[in-house]
Motif scaffolding. Structure first.
Motif, mmCIF file in Angstrom:
data_model
loop_
_atom_site.group_PDB
_atom_site.id
_atom_site.type_symbol
_atom_site.label_atom_id
_atom_site.label_comp_id
_atom_site.label_asym_id
_atom_site.label_seq_id
_atom_site.Cartn_x
_atom_site.Cartn_y
_atom_site.Cartn_z
ATOM 1 N N CYS A 4 23.023 -8.222 25.245
ATOM 2 C CA CYS A 4 23.853 -6.946 25.728
ATOM 3 C C CYS A 4 24.721 -6.468 24.617
ATOM 4 O O CYS A 4 25.265 -5.343 24.825
ATOM 5 C CB CYS A 4 24.920 -7.236 26.895
ATOM 6 S SG CYS A 4 23.692 -7.362 28.535
ATOM 7 N N ARG A 41 33.208 0.186 36.955
ATOM 8 C CA ARG A 41 33.053 0.833 35.485
ATOM 9 C C ARG A 41 33.259 2.154 35.617
ATOM 10 O O ARG A 41 32.952 2.866 36.519
ATOM 11 C CB ARG A 41 31.778 0.437 35.192
ATOM 12 C CG ARG A 41 31.208 1.066 33.886
ATOM 13 C CD ARG A 41 29.857 0.566 33.544
ATOM 14 N NE ARG A 41 29.671 -1.177 33.346
ATOM 15 C CZ ARG A 41 28.369 -1.733 33.044
ATOM 16 N NH1 ARG A 41 27.195 -0.854 32.872
ATOM 17 N NH2 ARG A 41 28.407 -2.757 33.117
ATOM 18 N N THR A 50 33.007 -2.018 27.614
ATOM 19 C CA THR A 50 31.763 -2.779 27.366
ATOM 20 C C THR A 50 31.238 -2.384 25.784
ATOM 21 O O THR A 50 31.882 -1.493 25.555
ATOM 22 C CB THR A 50 30.857 -2.143 28.402
ATOM 23 O OG1 THR A 50 30.565 -0.609 28.150
ATOM 24 C CG2 THR A 50 31.332 -1.929 29.894
ATOM 25 N N ARG A 70 28.912 -0.540 25.512
ATOM 26 C CA ARG A 70 28.362 0.910 25.399
ATOM 27 C C ARG A 70 29.642 1.692 25.606
ATOM 28 O O ARG A 70 29.408 3.066 26.079
ATOM 29 C CB ARG A 70 27.460 1.153 26.149
ATOM 30 C CG ARG A 70 26.049 0.486 26.016
ATOM 31 C CD ARG A 70 24.852 0.873 26.901
ATOM 32 N NE ARG A 70 24.181 2.153 26.467
ATOM 33 C CZ ARG A 70 23.407 2.372 25.474
ATOM 34 N NH1 ARG A 70 22.729 1.430 24.765
ATOM 35 N NH2 ARG A 70 22.814 3.657 25.210
ATOM 36 N N SER A 118 16.445 -5.475 24.504
ATOM 37 C CA SER A 118 16.160 -6.633 25.186
ATOM 38 C C SER A 118 15.151 -7.340 25.147
ATOM 39 O O SER A 118 14.066 -6.735 24.456
ATOM 40 C CB SER A 118 16.762 -6.394 26.948
ATOM 41 O OG SER A 118 15.262 -6.069 27.384
ATOM 42 N N ARG A 164 10.982 0.102 31.561
ATOM 43 C CA ARG A 164 11.669 0.705 30.836
ATOM 44 C C ARG A 164 10.939 1.840 30.105
ATOM 45 O O ARG A 164 9.558 2.061 30.254
ATOM 46 C CB ARG A 164 12.178 -0.126 29.385
ATOM 47 C CG ARG A 164 13.159 -1.290 29.786
ATOM 48 C CD ARG A 164 14.490 -0.629 29.914
ATOM 49 N NE ARG A 164 14.789 -0.323 28.633
ATOM 50 C CZ ARG A 164 15.610 -0.959 27.744
ATOM 51 N NH1 ARG A 164 15.916 -2.194 28.112
ATOM 52 N NH2 ARG A 164 16.270 -0.415 26.555
#
Ligand code: SRM
Ligand code: SRM
Ligand code: SRM
Ligand code: SRM
Ligand code: SF4
Ligand code: SF4
Ligand code: SF4
Ligand code: SF4
Ligand code: SF4
Ligand code: SF4
Ligand code: SF4
Ligand code: SF4
Lengths: 395, 361, 361, 395
Positions: A212, B58, B88, B90, B271, B317
């Motif tokens: 992450c 969030r 976060t 991002r 990932s 994805r």
């Protein structure tokens, strides 16, 4: 109070549902003339379709070679407020956890000493305060330091390490990402504040293969949590999931090594063949958990495209017993890092990232240099060309 | 006396201890979380081994924020969660809530203030991006403006869970690619198309010639003598307009109002879930800069997202979807032309060819 | 007169028309075959759309054969199949039989004469190989002798169908790799381990220096002056003993009795079935030459074949099996040590690394 | 008659069940003194662990620059029979189909004019006769020519093309491999007999993706049969197969694009997603057949490792309408091949195979040179590095 500069183009970006950065600049501009000038210059860029900054320039605080990025306007007469418009980088709290007390004080500092604009966070992970002049830098720095915060990396130094939320808020974390991130940042302050490397060096820590913090794409050394033993299976919860969705299709069939199957209603995993990709655990977090022998893989060499093309981190240490090493203040790791930096220092050239160096000299040379043994986990597959360099010592 | 002053000056104090910022529930359950559940795109709950719960709300952020923004979120955090919050990776804001009762009121307050709650689950994640015209000298395009334009268009996908998987979009304003831009589901990259202009005189004063030469990925820079003095020349036949020379040498500006713009890349991921991390691949070589709202880029991203949404299986994805249907079909579906620019011609180009007869016909 | 003689001399007559050699059944059903069935490792039948059948009996061949061998197979062909026979792309002999009744008698005759019937189905296919010490100047090992030694050991796998899939073994006596050696299930390759010796005087007479320099994959050959005359020198630090220089320049012999031997490669394939064609990868960097029966090589191949037989699923080629279990496990199961030699260090080396955290632990 | 040379080491290779090449050499040696000498020298190699041939040397027939490989013994005094031991290459019959009449006559020629030893076939596909002296070459050549056979390629020329059995004996063939192999060999005789290229050039033809002539690994230009339309399904036969083995596991799950599934008992194929890999057809030949719109893919550039590493053929023409072009004597293809050879001639350097040239100059340059358009089928994936060479004409 009327607007100092008309910004018809930027005004278009106040429309729409997504939060508007133009409104944010305007909010800051309400309290800061220099940010009013910033608005004006950006509007000009919108009209001209080019940026209006001079190339680079110096900015910094005493004793530090890093932590500020100098930025000067192309039109200092027209926009005197951003004649200097430097940014200051501040090491974040690991995992980006804060409280309101600190953040409010930081907002105050940003308004007092700069343009009242901040980045939470820069792409490397620093808090950035934008729009600072050299004259204000020292005071801003001291004010920040009084809050217990220090400047981050920039230039050819160790960049500010960063990490995912890890054990603080994630069940998947295989090691304490925040602890090691904190520890190494503390340990390597000198390397961070005083650039003495060939080029930048980045460290990022992800608690598991989901990565992450995108360590595998953005850090010279990436730490990705993993485990050695068997995935723990709660068969009852597996059954619950099979009632909810097609576990065969969406979990088992997507396992990269197809190492899971059902025997009757029971899920079986051939753990020897599991590559710890996290997929099955992601999909069925209540049913599956990583094993107990936790640690991390270390990947090396990721970076952006310039000069030789983009690089992903490549497997260097398949299993680093990070939780054990944590008990010794990460002694083993620090030894390895110091070997790497020595090797890089000795054989790397200026502006050559460590990944590019390995690409240039070959992995074997690097392994010998830092004292690691070759293992098959490092490669996608053994060589297919027959140009083997046999050496005397192996005859 | 000087010594005393020096002592007072704070320096090298290092990173701040994060423990100070952890909420009581987090401290108590550090390393002892059992599982999590996503409640809606704005909310998830992490459940500890002992049953303790931690709710997270969030909220979207443009990353470039004012002091007032910071105070807004502090107020909310104080009101509902003991002042505890985080960001976060991002750039979203996360409120860490111990008491379930506070979740909905907090979200309502945020919405009332005009903030965006969302970004959890199968959504378009907040676009990671860079400085652009707001702060960077090497930018070929603005960053925040493109991001804002795209996010406005994709807003529904931030607040509603209706994609096959999370879609991670990234933006970089030049090929330095500050961020994991080269490995995103969709990447938007500022792109020059003209060689650098050489200011011979400034170059002599400002630039180190060997490092300028070394900065070029295509060996297009050669030493040269200009007016009897050392300088460089650029081989425009081989220059790929990367701007690397400008990064090391201010006397080689490359920005060009008519010819700068953006390229679009697809199918990268970081990932290790299922498939290995992989780079984004070229979808559209060039779209001109169209401030203030970049309709060309917005449409391109939308086209990709729609094709992905219609074509991908749950959990896939963007890159996994394209791999499954094949690149020829990706170009067919999106209508993007496949050109010579899509065929790699850099260092490892030959490794990107189709060494097989496998082909969809 | 001279003209007349010239006219008589046959030249440039081109390829022979294959139609002359096709049996009636083949001619009739050319392009109209419907399906085939494998009857046993020595026999298969192709059935035409109209129901016609053509039986094929396959027989092993050492490829290097005598005139007497040729007459033997001609006799058999005359006796049972109207003189029709062919060779396969792996050098086996195939008898093309129209009458089913002739199949078994033909096979019995062959076996009586000591020939090997087999090679169809999930077997070890005939080993494609090269000249070796029998005919080639650049050989680092013999070809036929190694092949014979290995096939003797694997004989049961040529005549019985008991492997997961067909296993294609190839042999090349030097890195020129005459044959699809670089993409075989198991490849055995003659390998030098010492740099070439330079005979400066012969070199001056026999070799073109620029092409000798260009022949080197590692740029290890540089121009040099020897006794005041042009010559070359070899950088022994970077030379990889490939022998390419010897191929173009006879004055740089590289064969070395003590240091030549063989390397073993695995997991290549050519077919596009399921997976794309792929190269064989290094299993064992070096095994010394051990004539006459090369026990080291024979054991290595046997070890791989046994591991494959025990581990692979039906239909899996060697490479597909290894990909499934992973290279670390391949080295573990076979007991072959993984060394620095296994890590690529040539031109595209960096593309062979594990760019992920995927790893079996 | 006793043995001329003792061969204790080679005698070991007469043992064992696999057919013995040593016995074959001995059978030839019974009729040929020179082959007796060959045995002797090979025995010496077995003892010394090195070959005993001189490097190369000249051999050939008048008017041809190719077709023979010169070979001279290191010990001409000791083994006078193989002072010269050349091999002669003979173009095989396409698909390696022969009859006994021809083969017997060839055996006679090999015994009369050479050592009575042959290769069926050389790795490129030629018949080779071993152990010939220059003095005998012309007579041997004429004798062979009288049988209607010609010499094959060697050196820097077009090498003897070769093909799989194709339509002659295989239901999978998507085009007539033997016909095109014959046609091009005939067409390019001059290129084959008289080396004028930068280096060797190989053509191989396989009727389908199984590639039984290994064209994708061994030929500069590989032709691999394929089809455009739908796979034909015989559902009854599918049912029969499902009774015999696990079709789901061994066929459907191994389809590279997973484009097949069962709907009830019926097999469904998403043909748009099929990459014509042949796997399902291989496994169920009675149930599945290729479509009707047959043709071939053309792959370019395969070769052995030296100098820049091994290469596989890469996709150049996804669908070549070979069956249509056959009607025009392969006119389109011959045009393409001539463009390629021109490009290779102009831009290639000596000893550079066409694949290496493409690697060096880039695929785009090559495509422009030979007049082909870029299509996505050519690449595994589009570029991932951002170094795009924008050109004026596209602005
Ligand atoms: C501020 C920041 C972008 C942002 O908006 O967040 C940034 C901004 C700049 N980057 Fe970066 N980089 C930033 C994170 C990154 C990252 C992402 C990361 O660290 O995870 C990367 C890709 C990963 C990597 O390191 O490869 C990145 C790759 C580069 C490169 C290419 C380096 C390379 O080896 O290829 C350059 C060029 C250079 O180093 O000269 C560069 C150079 C720059 C410079 C200093 C411009 C220059 O030409 O020298 C930019 C200053 C802009 C400004 O006005 O502040 N920046 N840069 C990020 C740092 C903030 C922080 O400290 O938190
Ligand atoms: C909060 C954050 C970590 C942090 O320290 O800040 C985070 C948090 C979680 N991630 Fe993540 N990820 C976060 C950035 C990332 C990134 C990095 C990035 O996006 O730049 C990645 C790699 C991206 C990539 O592959 O390109 C990432 C790849 C994942 C994955 C793997 C997804 C996949 O299938 O490829 C999972 C697993 C999942 O979603 O099932 C995951 C799962 C999770 C879980 C479920 C883990 C947990 O149990 O807490 C968290 C909530 C997921 C969610 O947002 O839906 N997280 N996650 C980051 C939120 C970013 C944001 O605001 O949107
Ligand atoms: C006779 C021959 C063609 C020729 O023109 O001579 C041939 C004939 C057949 N091949 Fe082949 N193949 C022949 C060399 C090859 C080669 C080339 C090689 O081995 O050098 C290959 C590619 C090898 C590779 O991938 O490395 C080859 C890959 C296949 C495949 C794909 C196997 C796979 O799964 O990868 C099939 C399909 C199958 O076996 O189901 C196939 C299938 C077949 C069939 C069943 C086709 C048919 O319906 O007639 C034939 C009988 C198979 C058998 O021997 O069990 N043939 N086949 C060649 C026999 C060689 C020998 O004597 O052993
Ligand atoms: C006879 C044969 C091996 C065999 O036992 O069957 C052979 C034998 C030689 N090959 Fe070969 N090659 C033979 C097929 C091949 C193949 C396979 C193929 O054509 O399918 C290859 C790999 C494919 C390729 O072309 O890349 C092959 C790749 C080489 C190379 C490496 C070429 C390259 O580009 O990497 C060389 C070196 C050279 O060209 O100088 C070479 C060179 C040689 C020379 C001429 C030796 C030399 O150093 O010049 C050998 C002569 C040996 C002799 O005594 O006859 N031979 N050579 C094959 C030709 C027989 C025929 O015409 O039917
Ligand atoms: S990387 Fe793993 S441990 Fe870290 S936040 Fe993401 S899912 Fe959790
Ligand atoms: S973690 Fe990944 S590799 Fe391991 S069993 Fe789960 S899905 Fe398979
Ligand atoms: S991507 Fe380029 S232009 Fe944008 S911030 Fe980074 S260096 Fe500057
Ligand atoms: S823009 Fe890039 S390619 Fe062009 S000269 Fe500068 S560094 Fe070289
Ligand atoms: S592989 Fe090498 S040694 Fe063997 S025949 Fe070919 S060129 Fe000669
Ligand atoms: S043996 Fe190979 S690497 Fe060594 S000098 Fe000769 S050509 Fe170069
Ligand atoms: S390549 Fe295809 S058509 Fe040719 S023999 Fe093999 S299976 Fe048959
Ligand atoms: S030919 Fe291959 S890709 Fe096509 S359906 Fe059959 S198995 Fe799948």
């Amino acid at each position: 109070m009327g607007k100092k500069h008309q910004t018809p183009l930027l005004d278009e970006l106040k429309k729409g549902k997504w939060i508007s950065f133009v409104k944010e600049i305007e909010r800051a501009a309400e309290k800061s003339e220099r940010t009013e000038d910033l608005l004006g210059q950006v509007e000009e860029s919108y009209r001209d379709k080019v940026n209006h900054w001079k190339h680079g320039g110096m900015a910094g605080v005493k004793g530090y070679g890093a932590g500020m990025v100098g930025r000067f306007s192309e039109f200092p007469e027209k926009y005197p407020g951003i004649k200097e418009c430097h940014s200051m980088r501040i090491i974040p709290s690991a995992g980006f956890f804060y409280n309101s007390d600190f953040l409010r004080k930081l907002a105050d500092i940003s308004e007092k000493h700069a343009g009242g604009l901040l980045n939470f966070h820069g792409a490397t992970g620093n808090i950035q305060i934008l729009g600072m002049s050299q004259a204000e830098a020292e005071d801003a720095f001291q004010a920040i330091a009084e809050l217990g915060f220090d400047l981050g990396g920039s230039g050819s130094d160790l960049r500010t390490p960063s990490c995912c939320a890890g054990q603080a808020r994630c069940e998947f974390a295989n090691y304490d990402t925040m602890k090691i991130c904190y520890n190494l940042t503390e340990e390597y302050q000198d390397e961070l504040h005083r650039p003495a490397f060939n080029y930048k060096f980045k460290l990022k820590f992800s608690g598991c293969a989901n990565d992450c913090v995108a360590s595998a794409a953005r850090s010279d050394l990436a730490f990705i949590g993993t485990w050695k033993d068997k995935i723990k299976i709660n068969q009852d919860e597996v059954k619950n999931y099979t009632k909810k969705f097609n576990v065969q299709k969406y979990v088992l069939d997507k396992c990269p090594t197809k190492c899971m199957w059902f025997e009757g209603e029971n899920l079986v995993i051939d753990d020897e063949n599991c590559v710890k990709c996290m997929h099955c655990i992601n999909e069925m977090p209540k049913a599956l958990r990583a094993g107990d022998e936790k640690g991390a893989s270390i990947l090396i060499g990721a970076k952006a495209p310039l000069v030789t093309g983009p690089r992903m981190g490549m497997m260097l240490v398949p299993f680093y017993d990070i939780n054990e090493d944590a008990k010794n203040d990460y002694e083993w790791l620090k030894g390895l890092i110091s070997n790497m930096w020595e090797f890089w220092d000795e054989y790397g050239v200026s502006r050559e990232r460590i990944g590019e160096l390995i690409g240039r000299v070959g992995l074997n040379t690097f392994l010998e240099g830092v004292g690691l043994e070759p293992v098959p986990e490092m490669v996608e597959h053994p060589r297919s060309n027959p140009f083997i360099k046999f050496t005397e010592d192996e005859d | 006396m000087a010594e005393e002053v020096k002592k007072k000056r704070l320096t090298d104090i290092g990173p701040h201890d994060y423990n100070e910022y952890l909420s009581p529930t987090i401290k108590k359950n550090y390393g002892k979380w059992a599982y999590h559940e996503i409640i809606d795109t704005g909310t998830m709950v992490h459940v500890a081994e002992n049953g303790d719960k931690l709710y997270t709300v969030r909220m979207g952020s443009p990353r470039l924020v004012s002091g007032s923004f910071v105070r807004d979120i502090c107020d909310i955090a104080d009101k509902y969660c003991g002042g505890h919050l985080r960001f976060t990776t991002r750039n979203n804001v996360e409120f860490l809530i111990e008491d379930e009762k506070n979740v909905e009121p907090l979200k309502k307050d945020l919405e009332k203030m005009g903030y965006n709650v969302g970004g959890i689950g199968n959504i378009v994640a907040n676009i990671v991006h860079t400085q652009g015209w707001v702060h960077c000298h090497t930018s070929a395009s603005d960053a925040s403006g493109v991001v804002k334009s795209v996010m406005d268009e994709l807003y529904e996908y931030f607040v509603e869970d209706k994609l096959p998987s999370k879609t991670r979009i990234a933006f970089a304003c030049c090929l330095n690619m500050c961020g994991s831009v080269s490995s995103s589901d969709i990447a938007i990259v500022g792109t020059h198309r003209k060689p650098p202009r050489i200011d011979a005189e400034r170059l002599r004063n400002l630039c180190e010639i060997p490092s300028t030469i070394a900065a070029c990925p295509t060996n297009s820079i050669r030493p040269d003598t200009v007016d009897g003095k050392p300088g460089v020349k650029v081989n425009e036949e081989t220059c790929v307009f990367c701007g690397s020379c400008y990064t090391v040498c201010p006397a080689m500006p490359i920005a060009n109002a008519e010819n700068d713009g953006l390229s679009i890349w697809v199918g990268g991921k970081v990932s290790n879930a299922r498939t290995k991390p992989t780079f984004s691949k070229l979808a559209i070589p060039f779209i001109p800069n169209e401030p203030p709202r970049w309709p060309g880029v917005v449409n391109a991203v939308k086209t990709i997202l729609n094709a992905y949404k219609d074509g991908a299986e749950p959990g896939e994805r963007v890159g996994e979807w394209i791999e499954r249907i094949g690149w020829p079909r990706f170009f067919k579906i999106t209508g993007f032309p496949f050109t010579k620019y899509h065929i790699d011609d850099f260092r490892l180009a030959e490794t990107t060819m189709n060494y097989s007869s496998h082909t969809r016909l």
